[in-house]
Design a protein around this motif. Structure first.
Motif, mmCIF file in Angstrom:
data_model
loop_
_atom_site.group_PDB
_atom_site.id
_atom_site.type_symbol
_atom_site.label_atom_id
_atom_site.label_comp_id
_atom_site.label_asym_id
_atom_site.label_seq_id
_atom_site.Cartn_x
_atom_site.Cartn_y
_atom_site.Cartn_z
ATOM 1 N N ASP B 365 0.815 -1.218 0.000
ATOM 2 C CA ASP B 365 0.000 0.000 0.000
ATOM 3 C C ASP B 365 0.846 1.265 0.000
ATOM 4 O OD1 ASP B 365 0.875 -0.677 2.524
ATOM 5 O OD2 ASP B 365 -0.830 0.235 3.552
ATOM 6 N N LYS B 366 2.126 1.126 0.344
ATOM 7 C CA LYS B 366 2.996 2.300 0.309
ATOM 8 C C LYS B 366 3.962 2.265 -0.874
ATOM 9 C CE LYS B 366 2.986 3.207 5.281
ATOM 10 N NZ LYS B 366 3.797 3.209 6.509
ATOM 11 N N ALA B 367 3.802 1.247 -1.732
ATOM 12 C CA ALA B 367 4.763 1.027 -2.808
ATOM 13 C C ALA B 367 4.946 2.260 -3.684
ATOM 14 C CB ALA B 367 4.326 -0.162 -3.662
ATOM 15 N N SER B 368 3.872 2.976 -3.949
ATOM 16 C CA SER B 368 3.976 4.091 -4.885
ATOM 17 C C SER B 368 4.463 5.362 -4.206
ATOM 18 C CB SER B 368 2.626 4.322 -5.562
ATOM 19 O OG SER B 368 1.655 4.524 -4.543
ATOM 20 N N SER B 369 4.448 5.406 -2.878
ATOM 21 C CA SER B 369 4.872 6.637 -2.205
ATOM 22 C C SER B 369 6.295 6.547 -1.651
ATOM 23 C CB SER B 369 3.902 6.962 -1.063
ATOM 24 O OG SER B 369 3.851 5.895 -0.143
ATOM 25 N N VAL B 370 6.705 5.389 -1.225
ATOM 26 C CA VAL B 370 8.033 5.273 -0.610
ATOM 27 C C VAL B 370 9.064 4.818 -1.652
ATOM 28 C CG1 VAL B 370 9.420 4.091 1.156
ATOM 29 C CG2 VAL B 370 7.026 4.703 1.618
ATOM 30 N N THR B 371 10.182 5.530 -1.723
ATOM 31 C CA THR B 371 11.250 5.147 -2.648
ATOM 32 C C THR B 371 12.289 4.310 -1.900
ATOM 33 O OG1 THR B 371 10.955 7.163 -3.911
ATOM 34 C CG2 THR B 371 13.048 5.986 -4.195
ATOM 35 N N THR B 372 12.563 3.155 -2.433
ATOM 36 C CA THR B 372 13.583 2.292 -1.850
ATOM 37 C C THR B 372 14.933 2.629 -2.486
ATOM 38 O OG1 THR B 372 11.941 0.561 -1.565
ATOM 39 C CG2 THR B 372 14.266 -0.109 -1.490
ATOM 40 N N VAL B 373 15.946 2.792 -1.627
ATOM 41 C CA VAL B 373 17.293 3.049 -2.154
ATOM 42 C C VAL B 373 18.029 1.710 -2.287
ATOM 43 C CG1 VAL B 373 19.504 4.215 -1.772
ATOM 44 C CG2 VAL B 373 17.341 5.319 -1.074
ATOM 45 N N LEU B 374 18.424 1.414 -3.507
ATOM 46 C CA LEU B 374 19.106 0.151 -3.777
ATOM 47 C C LEU B 374 20.484 0.446 -4.374
ATOM 48 C CD1 LEU B 374 17.559 -3.031 -5.322
ATOM 49 C CD2 LEU B 374 19.639 -2.068 -6.316
ATOM 50 N N MET B 375 21.501 -0.181 -3.836
ATOM 51 C CA MET B 375 22.842 -0.018 -4.402
ATOM 52 C C MET B 375 23.301 -1.339 -4.982
ATOM 53 S SD MET B 375 24.754 2.256 -1.515
ATOM 54 C CE MET B 375 24.139 3.884 -1.034
ATOM 55 N N VAL B 376 23.737 -1.265 -6.251
ATOM 56 C CA VAL B 376 24.384 -2.431 -6.843
ATOM 57 C C VAL B 376 25.888 -2.211 -6.687
ATOM 58 C CG1 VAL B 376 24.749 -3.787 -8.923
ATOM 59 C CG2 VAL B 376 22.505 -2.758 -8.482
ATOM 60 N N VAL B 377 26.513 -3.001 -5.848
ATOM 61 C CA VAL B 377 27.954 -2.814 -5.606
ATOM 62 C C VAL B 377 28.712 -3.843 -6.435
ATOM 63 C CG1 VAL B 377 27.830 -1.623 -3.396
ATOM 64 C CG2 VAL B 377 27.696 -4.105 -3.421
ATOM 65 N N GLY B 378 29.536 -3.356 -7.315
ATOM 66 C CA GLY B 378 30.143 -4.200 -8.351
ATOM 67 C C GLY B 378 29.153 -4.368 -9.477
ATOM 68 N N ALA B 379 28.767 -3.241 -10.078
ATOM 69 C CA ALA B 379 27.669 -3.274 -11.055
ATOM 70 C C ALA B 379 28.110 -3.818 -12.401
ATOM 71 C CB ALA B 379 27.083 -1.870 -11.227
ATOM 72 N N GLY B 380 29.412 -3.849 -12.648
ATOM 73 C CA GLY B 380 29.900 -4.371 -13.926
ATOM 74 C C GLY B 380 29.289 -3.607 -15.081
ATOM 75 N N ARG B 381 28.788 -4.324 -16.079
ATOM 76 C CA ARG B 381 28.161 -3.660 -17.229
ATOM 77 C C ARG B 381 26.642 -3.538 -17.042
ATOM 78 N NH1 ARG B 381 30.850 -6.205 -22.563
ATOM 79 N NH2 ARG B 381 29.213 -7.762 -22.138
ATOM 80 N N GLY B 382 26.139 -3.839 -15.843
ATOM 81 C CA GLY B 382 24.757 -3.489 -15.525
ATOM 82 C C GLY B 382 23.695 -4.560 -15.427
ATOM 83 N N PRO B 383 24.035 -5.851 -15.483
ATOM 84 C CA PRO B 383 22.943 -6.828 -15.457
ATOM 85 C C PRO B 383 22.116 -6.789 -14.172
ATOM 86 C CG PRO B 383 25.097 -7.901 -15.201
ATOM 87 C CD PRO B 383 25.361 -6.487 -15.605
#
Lengths: 646, 646
Positions: B365-383
């Motif tokens: 119910d809060k999915a559209s209002s709350v932004t989750t911060v996600l870090m990809v550490v070692g992102a390489g070329r982005g997969p």
């Protein structure tokens, strides 16, 4: 102060140490035990036994000073390195199930060894593993050994072995500290700086199992005062079995360390003053409480028989690997002849054999009329020529001697010998390889001394086969036969010396060596036999023998580093010559065949060994392997590492 | 004529041979069996079986011509080398008690191998040892192997193993031909030109004991016609168990050879014509008597499932040792990224894990209002950036992504990906080592793919510990934990490849390898586990594990060349990723830890293994050893041979 002087003995077992408790006044401890106690060194803890790294970190953070026994300045560098063996904290247990204890132990061990290394101590004593499992302890010690310059690490182990012969080999119920040592040193790759210090207890294992330790790198034996009995006058003494052990230790450069509280109440000695007494008032005349024990050890040392002259000459050759001679390819040097000719016992045996052969060949009543033709093949500088002439004189037989020698340098000496002795009418010198000499007549007796430590290893069979045409039908060869022998041995010092070359070739070479620090694990068995003259239809000198060695289960588990090799020769009839231990005529060193990978045998296991003698037109070599309980590689395939040139 | 075509399979098992009797008309034998019999090669005796050197010498002296099957000119060199496997006289017995037989055997063996070598034959079949003892046979073969250029030697052995589980390990009553092979190859130092040809009999040993041979160098399996059953139509066929064995052989490049007299009387086929019929009249249309057997083998070959696409791509990597990556010290190449990114299964798992984490982190119910911060550490070329955004889309969650990557070359690709996909408002690219990034905010979710074949071996623990400060308290790490696994394996091919470097360093290195020709001897067991985020007070990534592997006695004796290593990771809750065989997600090769000296285990014995993960400020490494039944050296002490740089 050394235990005493023993002619020829320069080994470290003259020095006796004492184990002390932790004390941060090292100068006092040293003065008390050395100046007042007459000990040569102390076995002293390096760090406060209350120290635990995990507690330290909580208390004082990273700035804490480690609680070592005094700074490096309290003693001079030579005092530290000459008189202190560091004792690593005995509480450490790197194989504990308790992870905190395990990590504390590893940290402490590393700190203490680093400190010992900083002080340039000659050795550090590692406490005995707490249980049967020692892999993590060994891993940590092995890491330390990689970076350790001079310091030796002595792993302390109780000298115990349970006698239960019925124990299951599959369940690890053995109480044999040798097995822990074996596991530890295998994990540490037989590192040459890793040795053993044995804790001698009041009861000793069987003599045969004790013998194993004389093939290992044991540096010290720690005798607790509990080991000592009391003699009629109230003084400490040792049981006969302990005395024998002490003699063994002395003979193998192993140092004795005394340990524990005095348990003999002697008059005139204040037994309350402990070895590590804190009282600085050392000027008061007081005797070290362990002095009666030390005196007794000194008494045992001084009571030993002095080393025999021959042993004294050879002491520098003990366990020193020498490449076997190549007498056919190379000409021997004067020095080598010199050494050989010193072996008077050998020439006495030859003379006896020649006497008998002369008497068998010509009846006494014809002795003055019939001339026996004798050829010395490989006459060298003439010792067998002399023995032959002496035999002729002794028996009153007429003799004509041909001295055949291929080395032109030895021929020079032969000529001057013959001239000097006035033998010109009896002795003809032939400067020629015996295999190719076209003789003017045939011999009644062919005498040679071509045997190496392993009998046929200097190609006596090939030489004598080549010279056989020189002999009359029915003529006599002296020697008439010879047999090689081997026995499995523990020989960690030799193994490490071979290993230090870091190649396979040295592991596939046989060495001549005065075996000393070895354990002989089973009686020698015959390997190859050659008879001369050789009348067999198959003239091949190839040989193949398979041997089974049973090692008595009472010995316990053993490690086999290789094989000691000997020979026994029949010169003529009952006259023998050889170095096979049961019949040994001294003065020739045995041979040693190493194994690339030492083999551990379970108690009572049997060892199957194969030996080959292989001949090609240009060379002769041995191959050898173990086939049971597990198969080794075949050593020296095609003589790739070691061969004797024809 | 090959048995058939199987997509992707270029192995030698497509070729089928036939065993023939001695015949000095080699062209006929070849024509009959190849042209008319459709076999690809023959297993033919090289010398008249009546020949005995000891008789020859008496008869004809040194001028005798050896009774070989035709001169080298009767066939072209390519016919000899391409279609003839030489069969050494089966009467030879080098371990006989009879010395004449033993010497005759040695002479004959050497003459035949010299002849085979002269003909440049690809292989020679050595007859099975006559008894349990094979040391002299092995010594002679070992000598020959030292000088053999191209010819392989196949030791013939019956595929037998008695089932008696109760047999005493101390008495040599086993009837397991693997043990003879093990002894023979140990004596010959695991020579790479020495292989096995198995005689398949009508009854087979247990499946688990058969498995051992797939870790050995088996080149051929000789099926006697006696093995075959008769189907409803009177044709030869094999039992289900024999069929499974044949599949195993095909999958491991082992060739089938048919042997013996036809025992199925089929209509229309003249079964009296033997395989080596002397009748030159081959133009008469006649079928080879073993043709029905060959047809059946061809049928089994063609019936196999084609190799899956992935297997076909990887076939060139089978048993090929690769050094593990150094992803921290080195920057990966484009090609490596390309390979990783092909593993679609992996990214599906990551997307599933991220979906669940997003949903757990923020209620729907809060999915559209709350932004989750996600870090990809070692992102390489982005997969993983893509997988994250797809997860956000799938769950309808708002996401802000930081893509952290230390490799500047990969960052170039990342930028163009973000631009191409129009992710500029969601994704920030940070060109920085994750351990040292000073982030503007903390993350709810930290996603990484830093795992190597052995889990922590590419330093995921150290990287994620370093990045842990980027994560909010209570934040989620994907993966949340991972565990490494090992299992003991027989892997003679890998062992020989490591050994060919002739140094210790290669034996103390772990390799990434697509394991194929190995025998897995016990189920894998967990070694080291890491959890993220790491809340333990002891932040050390040092690890130590002791494992016991029991090998079922039904397997028989086994040889352990090293350990196969795997990992299993929990990405999030029940979403796993890994190559541990029981839960495997494919497409990443296992790791292989060799042993410097392979260890032979008796039936039912257990193996104690120790593994350490050691960390220093600049590097991380493993050490390993076997402690029971006997102790190995500790491998890779202080990371002297193999380490991963921080």
């Amino acid at each position: 102060m050394p235990l005493g002087q023993r002619a020829g003995d320069k080994s470290e077992s003259r020095y006796c140490g004492v184990e002390t408790e932790f004390n941060d006044d090292m100068p006092h401890v040293l003065a008390f035990n050395l100046s007042h106690g007459s000990f040569d060194f102390i076995l002293a803890p390096l760090m406060d036994p209350a120290y635990r790294p995990s507690l330290m970190q909580k208390d004082s953070g990273v700035s804490g000073v480690l609680p070592f026994a005094g700074s490096d300045l309290v003693l001079s560098p030579s005092q530290w390195s000459g008189h202190v063996v560091g004792k690593v904290s005995s509480w450490i247990d790197l194989d504990s199930e308790d992870e905190i204890l395990r990590c504390d132990s590893e940290t402490t061990l590393k700190q203490e060894i680093a400190w010992a290394s900083h002080l340039s101590l000659q050795a550090c004593l590692l406490p005995a593993p707490k249980g049967k499992s020692c892999a993590n302890y060994a891993r940590c010690v092995n890491q330390l050994l990689q970076g350790l310059s001079g310091t030796q690490l002595w792993l302390r182990l109780p000298l115990v072995k349970s006698d239960s012969e019925t124990k299951d080999v599959n369940t690890d119920t053995s109480d044999d500290s040798w097995e822990i040592w074996n596991s530890f040193r295998l994990l540490c790759e037989h590192h040459s700086q890793l040795s053993v210090a044995l804790d001698v207890l009041s009861s000793l294992p069987s003599v045969i199992s004790l013998g194993r330790w004389f093939g290992e790198s044991v540096r010290a034996a720690i005798f607790s005062t509990d080991c000592f009995l009391t003699n009629a006058r109230g003084y400490p003494c040792l049981s006969k079995r302990h005395q024998n052990l002490v003699h063994g230790l002395f003979n193998h450069s192993m140092q004795i360390v005394l340990s524990g509280e005095p348990v003999h109440s002697l008059p005139k000695i204040n037994s309350h003053i402990a070895a590590n007494d804190n009282d600085n008032n050392v000027d008061v005349v007081q005797k070290h409480p362990l002095r009666p024990y030390l005196d007794y050890v000194g008494y045992l040392y001084q009571r030993m028989d002095p080393l025999p002259e021959q042993e004294r000459l050879e002491i520098g050759y003990r366990d020193y690997l020498q490449s076997p001679l190549q007498p056919l390819m190379d000409n021997l040097e004067a020095q080598t002849y010199e050494t050989f000719e010193k072996d008077t016992m050998k020439y006495i045996q030859y003379q006896r054999a020649i006497c008998k052969a002369l008497q068998d060949r010509v009846p006494d009543d014809k002795a003055s009329s019939v001339t026996t033709v004798l050829m010395v093949v490989g006459a060298g500088r003439g010792p067998l020529v002399r023995a032959s002439l002496q035999a002729a004189e002794e028996t009153g037989h007429k003799l004509k001697v041909y001295a055949v020698e291929k080395n032109p340098n030895a021929v020079v000496t032969l000529h001057s010998l013959v001239k000097l002795e006035g033998w010109e009418n009896i002795v003809s010198i032939i400067s020629c390889d015996m295999r190719y000499w076209d003789a003017p007549e045939k011999a009644d007796i062919l005498v040679s001394e071509l045997l190496g430590s392993f009998g046929d290893n200097e190609l006596s069979p090939e030489c004598l086969d080549g010279a056989q045409g020189l002999l009359k039908d029915g003529g006599i060869s002296i020697p008439s036969s010879y047999t090689s022998f081997i026995q499995p041995v523990t020989a960690s010092k030799l193994y490490n010396d071979v290993k230090s070359h870091k190649d396979i070739a040295h592991f596939e070479t046989a060495y001549v060596v005065k075996l000393h620090s070895i354990a002989r694990l089973a009686p020698p068995q015959p390997v190859f036999t050659f008879d001369h003259p050789n009348h067999s239809t198959d003239k091949s000198n190839n040989r193949y023998t398979k041997l089974q060695f049973g090692i008595t289960s009472d010995t316990g588990s053993v490690m086999i580093h290789g094989f000691a090799g000997y020979f026994d020769a029949t010169l003529y009839k009952e006259v023998h010559l050889g170095i096979e231990p049961s019949t040994s005529t001294p003065n020739m060193f045995p041979i040693f065949f190493p194994l690339r990978t030492p083999i551990t045998l379970s108690p009572g296991a049997s060892l199957e060994v194969h030996f080959w003698r292989c001949c090609h037109p240009t060379k002769v070599w041995y191959e050898w392997c173990v086939a049971s309980p597990s198969s080794s590689p075949i050593h020296n395939s095609n003589g790739r590492s070691y061969w004797v040139g024809l």
